[in-house]
Scaffold this motif. Structure first.
Motif, PDB file in Angstrom:
ATOM      1  N   LYS A  16     -55.231 -35.990   3.932  1.00  0.00           N
ATOM      2  CA  LYS A  16     -56.053 -35.451   2.843  1.00  0.00           C
ATOM      3  C   LYS A  16     -56.078 -36.405   1.644  1.00  0.00           C
ATOM      4  N   THR A  17     -55.345 -37.511   1.737  1.00  0.00           N
ATOM      5  CA  THR A  17     -55.320 -38.508   0.672  1.00  0.00           C
ATOM      6  C   THR A  17     -56.254 -39.660   1.046  1.00  0.00           C
ATOM      7  N   ASN A  18     -56.277 -40.691   0.212  1.00  0.00           N
ATOM      8  CA  ASN A  18     -57.060 -41.896   0.511  1.00  0.00           C
ATOM      9  C   ASN A  18     -56.238 -42.959   1.223  1.00  0.00           C
ATOM     10  N   LEU A  19     -55.017 -42.617   1.611  1.00  0.00           N
ATOM     11  CA  LEU A  19     -54.163 -43.561   2.311  1.00  0.00           C
ATOM     12  C   LEU A  19     -54.660 -43.773   3.739  1.00  0.00           C
ATOM     13  N   HIS A  50     -59.628 -39.440  13.328  1.00  0.00           N
ATOM     14  CA  HIS A  50     -59.813 -39.376  11.878  1.00  0.00           C
ATOM     15  C   HIS A  50     -60.101 -40.792  11.389  1.00  0.00           C
ATOM     16  N   PRO A  51     -61.023 -40.953  10.457  1.00  0.00           N
ATOM     17  CA  PRO A  51     -61.377 -42.317  10.005  1.00  0.00           C
ATOM     18  C   PRO A  51     -60.221 -43.070   9.357  1.00  0.00           C
ATOM     19  N   THR A  78     -48.434 -41.785  -3.595  1.00  0.00           N
ATOM     20  CA  THR A  78     -49.756 -41.876  -4.237  1.00  0.00           C
ATOM     21  C   THR A  78     -49.685 -41.963  -5.753  1.00  0.00           C
ATOM     22  N   GLY A  79     -48.492 -41.941  -6.321  1.00  0.00           N
ATOM     23  CA  GLY A  79     -48.378 -42.051  -7.767  1.00  0.00           C
ATOM     24  C   GLY A  79     -48.741 -43.445  -8.266  1.00  0.00           C
ATOM     25  N   ASP A  80     -48.890 -43.568  -9.564  1.00  0.00           N
ATOM     26  CA  ASP A  80     -49.207 -44.877 -10.132  1.00  0.00           C
ATOM     27  C   ASP A  80     -47.972 -45.771 -10.126  1.00  0.00           C
TER      28      ASP A  80
END
Length: 326
Positions: A29-32, A49-50, A204-206
């Motif tokens: 569900k993330t952009n990873l 899944h892509p 996913t944090g900065d």
């Protein structure tokens, strides 16, 4: 890699397991971009899944796993720690590949593995310490290029509620609970989803968040709860009165330890019982310096809602809820 987060490519090992399946769902569900790393002997299959790649290694050796990890930025171990050499191989390969900067080991502790009592009672916790110490060494020799984060979350509550691990037996007639001590001692426990959210937060944090979680043991929970409180909620949502079987905590631990040490039939169950007991008596993270709910951006979950959802996962549980009228 982007300037906002240092991680784009993540390898997950153990994606077909109890935690791994939920982790994979949250990660996708993330952009990873997620790579599932598996052995050639694996029969597991996954939906297309892509952002998902499946990589198979012909052998679980440092050279083969190192090659498979090149270009990856993070590795998540979500397979059982019974096979210590396999975990040490994965950690060494993560260091050797030259691109991995964060490793999340298969800690996910019912208790903190640094507890001497836990290591004395259950050898598994000693293995967790060995993996952690190996990661500390690898981080040092890589001049902190490779870092790690260990999660200590208490028992997997939703997984253990109905399968007997937490000693609640909602499908028995009458339903019963096996309770240590007074049943009022509270411990931190987490759902598989809450643990997965913690992993996603770490990855996913900065850049600043990445630094704050580097080379740390972080503790989390879904709720701080006693055994009696869980039984109260089970009775409320099912409408069934539970038989509460109270036992002396230390007598129970000593008896289970004798069975575990004897080996043979029953030893495996006795070890699981010791893990359960340790989570009850040593599992309150809320006053520990490593308690990291705010850092991980997590909120506590509603106990009743989690209990209902766990029961809804099985046909037997759905029948209990349907018959309660609640």
């Amino acid at each position: 890699m982007s300037s906002e987060t240092p991680i784009n490519n993540v390898t997950l090992v153990g994606a077909s397991g109890n935690l791994g399946r939920v982790l994979l769902s949250h990660l996708l569900k993330t952009n990873l971009h997620i790579t599932i790393l598996q052995r050639a002997s694996s029969k597991s299959t996954y939906p297309s899944h892509p952002n998902l790649t499946i990589t198979t290694v012909p052998s679980w050796s440092v050279p083969e796993v190192t090659l498979a990890l090149r270009g990856q930025h993070a590795v998540i171990a979500a397979f059982p720690l019974r096979d210590l050499p396999a975990h040490l191989t994965l950690a060494t390969a993560a260091w050797a590949c030259g691109t991995v900067i964060r490793f999340i080991p298969a800690d996910y502790g019912s208790v903190d593995a640094r507890s001497k009592r836990a290591r004395d009672l259950v050898p598994l916790f000693g293995k967790k310490v060995q993996v952690r110490e190996t990661l500390e060494m690898l981080s040092e020799v890589s001049e902190c290029r490779l870092s790690w984060t260990s999660l200590v979350n208490g028992h997997f509550f939703d997984w253990g509620l109905t399968n007997g691990f937490l000693h609640f037996y909602p499908f028995d007639q009458p339903p019963r609970a096996h309770i240590l001590g007074s049943g009022n001692e509270k411990s931190s426990q987490a759902t598989l989803g809450q643990v997965s959210k913690a992993v996603v937060s770490i990855l996913t944090g900065d850049a600043e968040h990445f630094k704050k979680t580097r080379n740390k043991v972080l503790m989390l929970q879904s709720f701080l709860v006693s055994q009696n409180e869980v039984v109260d909620v089970l009775e409320k949502v099912t409408g069934n009165k539970y038989e509460r079987q109270y036992v002396d905590t230390e007598e129970y631990i000593n008896e289970r330890k004798r069975v575990a040490d004897a080996g043979g039939e029953g030893a495996g169950e006795a070890i699981e019982d010791l893990v359960f007991a340790l989570g009850v008596v040593e599992g309150d993270w809320t006053n520990q310096p490593e308690y990291a709910m705010e850092l991980l951006g997590l909120e506590e979950e509603d106990l009743e809602a989690v209990v209902r959802k766990a029961l809804e996962e099985s046909e037997e549980g759905r029948k209990l809820l349907a018959g309660s009228g609640n």
